[in-house]
Write an enzyme that holds these catalytic residues in place. Structure first.
Site, PDB file in Angstrom:
ATOM      1  N   HIS A  58      -9.526   1.088   4.489  1.00 13.57           N
ATOM      2  CA  HIS A  58      -8.272   1.234   5.232  1.00 13.57           C
ATOM      3  C   HIS A  58      -8.520   2.145   6.433  1.00 13.57           C
ATOM      4  CE1 HIS A  58      -4.233   2.485   6.291  1.00 13.57           C
ATOM      5  NE2 HIS A  58      -3.837   1.356   5.724  1.00 13.57           N
ATOM      6  N   GLU A  86      -5.511  -5.041  10.332  1.00 10.59           N
ATOM      7  CA  GLU A  86      -4.446  -4.077  10.612  1.00 10.59           C
ATOM      8  C   GLU A  86      -4.758  -3.341  11.913  1.00 10.59           C
ATOM      9  OE1 GLU A  86      -2.364  -2.694   6.791  1.00 10.59           O
ATOM     10  OE2 GLU A  86      -4.280  -1.668   6.830  1.00 10.59           O
ATOM     11  N   GLU A 119      -7.002   4.536   7.609  1.00  4.20           N
ATOM     12  CA  GLU A 119      -6.824   5.977   7.341  1.00  4.20           C
ATOM     13  C   GLU A 119      -8.058   6.541   6.640  1.00  4.20           C
ATOM     14  OE1 GLU A 119      -2.998   5.525   5.433  1.00  4.20           O
ATOM     15  OE2 GLU A 119      -2.193   4.872   7.366  1.00  4.20           O
ATOM     16  N   SER A 153       3.342  -2.113  10.308  1.00  3.12           N
ATOM     17  CA  SER A 153       4.787  -2.157  10.575  1.00  3.12           C
ATOM     18  C   SER A 153       5.413  -3.517  10.265  1.00  3.12           C
ATOM     19  CB  SER A 153       5.092  -1.742  12.024  1.00  3.12           C
ATOM     20  OG  SER A 153       4.695  -0.404  12.236  1.00  3.12           O
ATOM     21  N   ASN A 177       0.862  -1.180   0.000  1.00  2.00           N
ATOM     22  CA  ASN A 177       0.000   0.000   0.000  1.00  2.00           C
ATOM     23  C   ASN A 177       0.902   1.234   0.000  1.00  2.00           C
ATOM     24  OD1 ASN A 177      -1.812   2.040   0.508  1.00  2.00           O
ATOM     25  ND2 ASN A 177      -2.311   1.382   2.601  1.00  2.00           N
ATOM     26  N   TRP A 178       0.992   1.855  -1.152  1.00  2.00           N
ATOM     27  CA  TRP A 178       1.908   3.001  -1.273  1.00  2.00           C
ATOM     28  C   TRP A 178       1.372   4.256  -0.591  1.00  2.00           C
ATOM     29  CZ3 TRP A 178       4.002   3.206  -7.041  1.00  2.00           C
ATOM     30  CH2 TRP A 178       4.660   1.998  -7.317  1.00  2.00           C
ATOM     31  N   LYS A 179       0.091   4.254  -0.270  1.00  5.17           N
ATOM     32  CA  LYS A 179      -0.551   5.440   0.328  1.00  5.17           C
ATOM     33  C   LYS A 179      -0.304   6.660  -0.559  1.00  5.17           C
ATOM     34  CE  LYS A 179      -0.171   3.216   4.754  1.00  5.17           C
ATOM     35  NZ  LYS A 179      -0.162   3.295   6.191  1.00  5.17           N
ATOM     36  N   GLY A 205       2.321   2.210  10.666  1.00  8.43           N
ATOM     37  CA  GLY A 205       3.255   3.324  10.523  1.00  8.43           C
ATOM     38  C   GLY A 205       3.953   3.719  11.816  1.00  8.43           C
ATOM     39  N   GLY A 263       2.840  -1.209   4.221  1.00  2.00           N
ATOM     40  CA  GLY A 263       2.904   0.217   3.905  1.00  2.00           C
ATOM     41  C   GLY A 263       4.342   0.624   3.638  1.00  2.00           C
ATOM     42  N   GLY A 264       4.998   1.130   4.664  1.00  2.00           N
ATOM     43  CA  GLY A 264       6.354   1.680   4.526  1.00  2.00           C
ATOM     44  C   GLY A 264       7.315   0.789   3.752  1.00  2.00           C
TER      45      GLY A 264
HETATM   46  P1  PGA Z   1       2.780   0.222   7.560  1.00  3.24           P
HETATM   47  O1  PGA Z   1       1.329   0.421   6.907  1.00  3.24           O
HETATM   48  O2  PGA Z   1       3.326  -1.074   7.021  1.00  3.24           O
HETATM   49  O3  PGA Z   1       3.571   1.421   7.116  1.00  3.24           O
HETATM   50  O4  PGA Z   1       2.575   0.171   9.043  1.00  3.24           O
HETATM   51  C1  PGA Z   1       0.461  -0.662   6.698  1.00  3.24           C
HETATM   52  C2  PGA Z   1      -0.846  -0.163   6.119  1.00  3.24           C
HETATM   53  O5  PGA Z   1      -1.330   0.888   6.536  1.00  3.24           O
HETATM   54  O6  PGA Z   1      -1.421  -0.806   5.216  1.00  3.24           O
END
Ligand code: PGA
Length: 257
Positions: free
Chosen positions: A99, A171, A101, A217, A9-11, A177, A238-239
């Site tokens: 998600h 998640e 967010e 994470s 997930n590049w966000k 994050g 994500g990251g």
């Molecule tokens: P993260 O994000 O790996 O940076 O914690 C995961 C996500 O939000 O899908």
């Protein structure tokens, strides 16, 4: 047997050039991997603006392209929104939905998500449906309850044939994050719980075949512990998905475990 998946997930990261470089690097690195796509999947969820260009540079037989969201309407006067048919037309075949967010910053509710999920399925997009509790809910030991209602209110409205088309991503919001990953035991416990409620609703066979990803994470340093758990089928990343070496390493770890 259910598919094991690593999804990135590049966000809201990368501009078109750096996004293309990232997509090319991922696609290039996966070339050398003997990927049995019946068993394993690699997905990247890029920003909307990159989908078409990325679709032109990846090997779609090995890397599946996903959006991060779709509109809750088919078309019309919804300024700023992007519809399922639009993202389909630029080469995406999957979408993240709900998600944390989106839930936290854009007010997505179970009602909105029920609409989006139906639209995604109508357009033959693979939905990756995200659920998870916030820290206060975990501390109050309400995480099972929270996750159950997130599933109940949206996914359990589906009939069984549609439910079978969905991937679930658990998640915990406190792990996203933050660098604070759930322990393999914590994650396994709730993944097993999710599989149990799916089994109660749709039967053991459907539950056994449901792919449930962990997100929050997740990185090459902690993935082996997570991915070796019996009910954790892969990760929503994500990251670490912004670093091609780490992302591909996660796929390799997934294939080994
Ligand atoms: P993260 O994000 O790996 O940076 O914690 C995961 C996500 O939000 O899908």
């Amino acid at each position: 047997m259910r598919k094991k998946i690593v999804a990135g997930n590049w966000k809201m990261n990368t501009d078109l050039n750096s996004g293309l470089e990232l997509a090319k690097a991922v696609s290039e690195k996966v070339k050398s991997i003997d990927l049995d796509t019946n068993k394993f999947g690699l997905i990247i969820a890029t920003p909307f603006t990159h989908l078409y260009a990325v679709s032109q540079v990846i090997d779609s037989s090995k890397v599946q392209l996903s959006a991060q969201n779709i509109a809750d309407n088919e078309k019309g006067a919804f300024t700023g929104e992007t519809s399922a048919s639009m993202i389909k037309s630029v080469g995406a075949t999957a979408t993240l939905l709900g998600h944390s967010e989106r839930r936290a910053f854009y007010g997505e509710t179970s009602e909105t998500l029920t609409k989006k999920l139906k639209i995604a399925l109508d357009h033959n997009l693979l939905p990756i449906f995200c659920i998870g509790e916030v820290l206060e809910e975990r501390e109050a030991e309400k995480h099972f309850e929270v996750v159950k209602s997130q599933i109940d209110e949206v996914l359990f409205n589906l009939d069984v044939d549609d439910f079978k088309k969905v991937i679930i991503a658990y998640e915990p919001v406190w792990a996203i994050g933050t660098g604070k990953v759930a322990s393999p035991e914590q994650a396994q416990e709730i993944h097993a719980f999710i599989r149990k409620i799916v089994s109660e609703k749709f039967g053991a066979e459907v539950a056994e075949n449901t792919t449930i990803l962990y997100g929050g994470s997740c990185s090459p340093s902690n993935a082996a512990g997570l991915f070796s758990q019996p009910d954790i089928d892969g990760g929503l990343i994500g990251g670490a998905s912004l670093k091609p070496d780490d992302f591909i390493e996660l796929l390799k770890i997934r294939m080994q475990e």
